[in-house]
Design a protein around this motif. Structure first.
Motif, PDB file in Angstrom:
ATOM      1  N   HIS A 379      40.448  47.871  43.421  1.00 36.72           N
ATOM      2  CA  HIS A 379      41.218  46.327  43.389  1.00 36.72           C
ATOM      3  C   HIS A 379      42.197  46.281  44.828  1.00 36.72           C
ATOM      4  CE1 HIS A 379      44.916  44.077  43.115  1.00 36.72           C
ATOM      5  NE2 HIS A 379      44.286  43.563  42.152  1.00 36.72           N
ATOM      6  N   ASP A 380      42.763  46.935  45.584  1.00 36.16           N
ATOM      7  CA  ASP A 380      43.281  46.908  46.719  1.00 36.16           C
ATOM      8  C   ASP A 380      42.717  46.945  47.796  1.00 36.16           C
ATOM      9  OD1 ASP A 380      45.659  46.872  45.016  1.00 36.16           O
ATOM     10  OD2 ASP A 380      46.291  49.001  45.767  1.00 36.16           O
ATOM     11  N   ASN A 381      41.511  47.432  47.724  1.00 31.94           N
ATOM     12  CA  ASN A 381      40.038  47.453  49.064  1.00 31.94           C
ATOM     13  C   ASN A 381      39.066  46.784  48.616  1.00 31.94           C
ATOM     14  OD1 ASN A 381      41.668  49.579  51.532  1.00 31.94           O
ATOM     15  ND2 ASN A 381      42.322  50.230  49.239  1.00 31.94           N
ATOM     16  N   GLU A 382      39.079  45.857  47.294  1.00 29.42           N
ATOM     17  CA  GLU A 382      37.448  45.356  47.449  1.00 29.42           C
ATOM     18  C   GLU A 382      36.902  45.527  48.355  1.00 29.42           C
ATOM     19  OE1 GLU A 382      37.241  41.735  46.655  1.00 29.42           O
ATOM     20  OE2 GLU A 382      38.894  41.305  47.079  1.00 29.42           O
ATOM     21  N   GLU A 383      37.884  43.936  49.191  1.00 31.09           N
ATOM     22  CA  GLU A 383      36.825  43.843  50.332  1.00 31.09           C
ATOM     23  C   GLU A 383      36.257  44.403  51.264  1.00 31.09           C
ATOM     24  OE1 GLU A 383      38.479  39.179  52.006  1.00 31.09           O
ATOM     25  OE2 GLU A 383      39.726  40.461  51.863  1.00 31.09           O
ATOM     26  N   ALA A 403      20.309  42.307  41.115  1.00 33.05           N
ATOM     27  CA  ALA A 403      21.319  42.490  41.749  1.00 33.05           C
ATOM     28  C   ALA A 403      22.714  41.819  41.200  1.00 33.05           C
ATOM     29  CB  ALA A 403      21.077  42.526  43.260  1.00 33.05           C
ATOM     30  N   PRO A 404      24.169  42.998  41.936  1.00 30.73           N
ATOM     31  CA  PRO A 404      25.338  42.513  41.067  1.00 30.73           C
ATOM     32  C   PRO A 404      26.136  41.072  41.987  1.00 30.73           C
ATOM     33  CG  PRO A 404      25.017  44.917  41.847  1.00 30.73           C
ATOM     34  CD  PRO A 404      24.148  44.088  41.740  1.00 30.73           C
ATOM     35  N   PRO A 405      27.003  40.354  41.779  1.00 28.22           N
ATOM     36  CA  PRO A 405      27.099  39.195  43.257  1.00 28.22           C
ATOM     37  C   PRO A 405      28.343  40.050  44.375  1.00 28.22           C
ATOM     38  CG  PRO A 405      28.081  39.387  41.504  1.00 28.22           C
ATOM     39  CD  PRO A 405      27.397  40.751  41.318  1.00 28.22           C
ATOM     40  N   ALA A 406      28.234  39.156  45.470  1.00 31.86           N
ATOM     41  CA  ALA A 406      29.329  39.800  46.305  1.00 31.86           C
ATOM     42  C   ALA A 406      30.360  39.993  45.607  1.00 31.86           C
ATOM     43  CB  ALA A 406      28.968  38.573  47.415  1.00 31.86           C
ATOM     44  N   ILE A 407      30.994  40.022  45.129  1.00 33.10           N
ATOM     45  CA  ILE A 407      32.114  39.819  44.331  1.00 33.10           C
ATOM     46  C   ILE A 407      32.288  40.869  43.938  1.00 33.10           C
ATOM     47  CG2 ILE A 407      33.759  38.708  42.932  1.00 33.10           C
ATOM     48  CD1 ILE A 407      32.191  35.686  42.701  1.00 33.10           C
ATOM     49  N   ILE A 408      33.230  41.790  44.018  1.00 34.47           N
ATOM     50  CA  ILE A 408      33.552  43.405  44.205  1.00 34.47           C
ATOM     51  C   ILE A 408      34.638  43.165  42.836  1.00 34.47           C
ATOM     52  CG2 ILE A 408      34.261  45.028  44.314  1.00 34.47           C
ATOM     53  CD1 ILE A 408      32.133  44.692  45.876  1.00 34.47           C
ATOM     54  N   SER A 409      33.976  44.231  41.144  1.00 34.71           N
ATOM     55  CA  SER A 409      34.673  43.697  40.019  1.00 34.71           C
ATOM     56  C   SER A 409      34.708  45.229  39.372  1.00 34.71           C
ATOM     57  CB  SER A 409      34.373  42.774  39.199  1.00 34.71           C
ATOM     58  OG  SER A 409      33.846  42.558  38.404  1.00 34.71           O
ATOM     59  N   ILE A 526      48.435  49.899  36.271  1.00 26.30           N
ATOM     60  CA  ILE A 526      47.532  49.002  35.372  1.00 26.30           C
ATOM     61  C   ILE A 526      47.012  47.644  35.427  1.00 26.30           C
ATOM     62  CG2 ILE A 526      46.398  48.765  32.775  1.00 26.30           C
ATOM     63  CD1 ILE A 526      47.088  51.193  32.399  1.00 26.30           C
ATOM     64  N   LYS A 527      48.637  46.922  35.248  1.00 27.16           N
ATOM     65  CA  LYS A 527      49.164  45.785  35.522  1.00 27.16           C
ATOM     66  C   LYS A 527      48.983  45.208  36.792  1.00 27.16           C
ATOM     67  CE  LYS A 527      53.183  46.366  32.608  1.00 27.16           C
ATOM     68  NZ  LYS A 527      54.494  46.473  32.762  1.00 27.16           N
ATOM     69  N   LYS A 528      49.025  46.014  37.692  1.00 25.98           N
ATOM     70  CA  LYS A 528      48.851  45.609  39.227  1.00 25.98           C
ATOM     71  C   LYS A 528      47.106  45.597  39.561  1.00 25.98           C
ATOM     72  CE  LYS A 528      52.859  47.395  41.166  1.00 25.98           C
ATOM     73  NZ  LYS A 528      52.890  48.359  42.278  1.00 25.98           N
ATOM     74  N   SER A 529      46.332  45.512  38.800  1.00 25.97           N
ATOM     75  CA  SER A 529      44.625  46.067  38.594  1.00 25.97           C
ATOM     76  C   SER A 529      44.397  45.531  37.868  1.00 25.97           C
ATOM     77  CB  SER A 529      43.827  47.835  38.761  1.00 25.97           C
ATOM     78  OG  SER A 529      44.797  48.202  40.265  1.00 25.97           O
ATOM     79  N   LYS A 530      44.392  44.445  36.762  1.00 23.14           N
ATOM     80  CA  LYS A 530      43.818  44.045  36.176  1.00 23.14           C
ATOM     81  C   LYS A 530      42.803  42.520  36.951  1.00 23.14           C
ATOM     82  CE  LYS A 530      47.662  40.418  35.032  1.00 23.14           C
ATOM     83  NZ  LYS A 530      48.535  39.620  34.475  1.00 23.14           N
ATOM     84  N   ASN A 531      42.758  42.381  37.620  1.00 26.78           N
ATOM     85  CA  ASN A 531      42.436  41.304  38.394  1.00 26.78           C
ATOM     86  C   ASN A 531      40.727  41.644  38.536  1.00 26.78           C
ATOM     87  OD1 ASN A 531      43.866  39.293  37.407  1.00 26.78           O
ATOM     88  ND2 ASN A 531      44.472  39.060  39.611  1.00 26.78           N
TER      89      ASN A 531
END
Length: 728
Positions: A379-383, A403-409, A526-531
């Motif tokens: 979450h903190d380093n997805e870019e 393939a997966p998208p360029a958006i990291i989830s 968990i709260k901070k990473s939900k997105n």
């Protein structure tokens, strides 16, 4: 060229599978060409053997005097296997492996000679570093670079050469390879994970990151490849109309492996066994002539070495079977591209997989600790994770429906999502005995039970939890695994360090018990990473809009994605862990941007060449045939010929329109390229190639592909998609 095309097809159709005989059991030949523990016990003294093992397991230094004994034993073993030369085998920032061979042979002055290999040659060499990518780390006149033995990865025999895995650094000590930062990142995550493990088991002394890669690739007959200048130069087709049949019938996936491909696989697997590469799985992939192989998981550094070695092996063995292996992430438009899924986990020296649920609440609390910290790290380093898989070739694959998208989830499944929801509601501060009991019995204690059905159902997720590991699916098929593994292990190491600091504060200053402190910190994570958690379909505008609302990045191109490499946050992260200093990080950014520019530049040049020198002349030739046909009809029908020749005249005009469009667009592309080449700032240059030059490829291709449908098949110069994908 048309003659070459049909000659290539004839050659391909006349091929027969090369028979590969396998007499020995694979277990009996596994690692025979590796200087592994068994070989070292036979050829080294006890003291030398112990030093190598300590260096491998504990990272301790090897005494220079003992290095001479190790080198002697290694040389005798290698010569007994038929080796005549040795090399320091390393992985520069070119994306390929590198080696310089020296013979064991040495004269001794009286007309005699001996086989010689000492500790100095084993431990360090000085290859010329001037022509390897360095990102401005060294001046052109400072050609010196050093390779240094990595005892954690065993030496091996490749052909008649003893290959010694090494790191590669500049004269001033900066890393010029993929391995050095990876080793540092693995050391960082080991130290950080051990410290956290002490909360649960005081006996843990070491944590290893494991990696299991899944290598996808295309096998195309080498004669067909030779007939396509675009594949030869760039590894992919820049032109070509889609075949009437592609992969829409799903009849290739997991189907019977074609006989020639099977012979190649058997030959490859035999060589892998000798070299200690534990390949286990093989199958047809979705696209025609696409395949996959996968090994048993190994320690990450060794797994990276084995994958690099495997790609070299595949090229060599494919040549023997009259194939060419295509590792490009998207060699053919309209069918699936290829990835290299990186399955990652952490395991202790006590035999515990930290990302596998256990049988007790305590072991499950440990699992949740590492599970949630990994999610928080992503979450903190997805870019930064997106940057780790960025390349000109992978840009074609990411988000292309297979393939997966360029958006990291992160995908974790419905059951674990429910577990995190329960944990999110944990009371702030100290837990009452009732709450703690209920939590451990009703939530944490039930994890093994719910995990039984937590199968992986989302193929669009770039980073998915699959039962006892995370699978980083967005890695490209021709990438060096070290790059994403360096980033992943680094961000997890940093996260675990921060986690321990927060837990310790609650224990020391808030007088909380360990479990209470752990639960409190995890709840906040968990709260901070939900997105970052996403269970739905990763394709389309709906997810892009949702991701934007969540604050997730969507860097679709490599130049956009790579910018984060030189952000203050990224530079500080790597520097604080000792993985890369600022100079090394900035150099890698420069190298990767230059690589992007060069690859788009090369594609533009070969596309213009093929369009003007192959496609247009062929279209003109066919147009002349049509014109002669119209002239003949005019002679026969006189003034009424236009009625009879209506279709031919329309075709002549249509072909002229495509020819005009191709020539004008190629001219425009060349002009744009020349203008971009004047730019000295590498970021601006890469962005200009991405947004000003690359889009023109699509327009040029469109008109060339339309001509493919119009021009007589017997004249068409380029081997067609149906021939490339279905000729076996």
């Amino acid at each position: 060229m048309a003659i070459l095309r049909f000659h290539a097809l004839k050659q391909t159709l006349n091929r027969v599978p090369i028979y590969i005989e396998e007499k020995e059991r694979r277990s009996s030949i596994f690692g025979l060409n590796v200087f592994n523990e068994a070989s070292m016990r036979q050829y080294l003294t006890k003291a030398a053997f112990n030093q190598v093992m300590d260096a491998s397991v504990k990272g301790s230094k090897i005494d220079r005097l003992v290095a001479d004994h190790i080198a002697t034993g290694m040389k005798e073993w290698a010569i007994s296997k038929g080796a005549t030369h040795y090399t320091h085998w390393f992985q520069p920032l070119t994306g390929a492996t590198a080696e310089k061979h020296d013979a064991f042979f040495e004269t001794i002055g009286d007309g005699s000679a001996i086989e010689k290999f000492g500790g100095g040659e084993l431990v360090q060499q000085e290859p010329d570093a001037s022509s390897f990518p360095n990102g401005g780390i060294r001046n052109t006149f400072e050609a010196r670079g050093y390779t240094a033995w990595d005892p954690t990865s065993p030496a091996f025999i490749y052909g008649t050469t003893l290959c010694i895995p090494t790191v590669f650094v500049s004269y001033t000590g900066e890393a010029l390879d993929y391995k050095t930062p990876l080793l540092r990142a693995l050391q960082a995550v080991d130290s950080a994970a051990v410290a956290v493990c002490k909360y649960f088991d005081k006996n843990v002394k070491k944590v290893n990151a494991s990696l299991g890669w899944e290598q996808e690739y295309f096998l195309i007959d080498k004669a067909l490849v030779a007939s396509r200048p675009d594949i030869v130069v760039t590894g992919r087709t820049l032109l070509g109309h889609s075949s009437a049949k592609g992969q829409q019938l799903d009849d290739h996936y997991f189907g019977t492996i074609p006989k020639r491909a099977m012979s190649f696989m058997r030959d490859l697997e035999h060589e892998c066994m000798l070299l200690g590469i534990p390949v286990k799985t093989r199958h047809n992939e979705v696209a025609p002539n696409q395949f996959e192989l996968a090994p048993i998981f190994e320690e990450a550094n060794l797994a990276v070495d084995h994958n690099s070695l495997l790609m070299d092996l595949m090229d060599r063995i494919a040549e023997h079977h009259n194939f060419k292996v295509l590792f490009h992430e998207k060699p053919f438009a309209g069918v699936n591209g290829s990835g290299k899924h990186n399955n990652w986990s952490l395991s202790t020296d006590t035999g515990v997989n930290l990302l596998a649920p256990g049988k007790t609440p305590m072991s499950n609390l440990q699992f949740l600790t590492f599970f949630i910290n990994t999610i928080k790290a992503v979450h903190d380093n997805e870019e930064l994770l997106r940057a780790a898989i960025a390349s000109a070739s992978n840009d074609h694959r990411l988000g292309a429906n297979e393939a997966p998208p360029a958006i990291i989830s992160v995908f974790i499944g419905e059951q674990l999502t429910n577990v995190l929801s329960e944990l999110k509601n944990v009371t702030s501060g100290k837990l009452s005995p009732e709450e703690k009991t209920e939590l451990k019995l009703n939530v944490v204690g039930k994890i093994p039970e719910i995990m039984l059905d937590n199968t992986d159902r989302n193929r669009t997720s770039p980073f998915a939890f699959t039962g006892n590991k995370f699978e980083f699916r967005a890695v490209g098929s021709k990438a060096n695994c070290a790059n994403p593994m360096t980033v992943l292990n680094s961000i997890v190491a940093k996260q675990l360090i921060d986690f321990k600091a927060e837990v310790d504060i609650l224990i020391d200053k808030k007088d909380m018990k360990k479990d209470d402190a752990v639960f409190n910190v995890l709840r906040e994570y968990i709260k901070k990473s939900k997105n970052i958690l996403f269970e739905g379909n990763g394709y389309g505008e709906a997810w892009e809009k949702e991701a934007k609302k969540r604050g997730l990045s969507n860097n679709k191109s490599t130049p956009e994605a790579l910018k984060v490499r030189v952000s203050k946050k990224s530079l500080d992260l790597f520097e604080s862990l000792g993985v890369m200093n600022r100079v090394e990080s900035e150099a890698r950014y420069e190298i990767e941007m230059e690589d992007y520019v060069h690859r788009i530049q090369i594609e533009g040049r070969i596309l213009g060449d093929i369009a003007r020198n192959h496609i247009v002349p062929t279209a003109v030739r066919y147009q002349n045939i049509l014109i002669e046909n119209v002239k003949g009809l005019k002679e026969i029908y006189g003034d009424t010929f236009k009625t009879v020749a209506k279709e031919q005249l329309a075709l002549i005009e249509e072909i002229s329109g495509h020819i005009e469009s191709i020539n004008s667009k190629v001219t425009k592309m060349i002009g744009e390229r020349k203008a971009v080449n004047q730019e000295t700032d590498i970021e601006k240059k890469a962005l200009a190639y991405c947004y000003n030059v690359k889009p023109m490829f699509t327009d040029i291709r469109y008109h060339c592909d339309k001509l493919e449908l119009l021009v007589d098949d017997e004249l068409w110069p380029l081997t067609k998609y149906r021939e490339l994908l279905f000729t076996r």
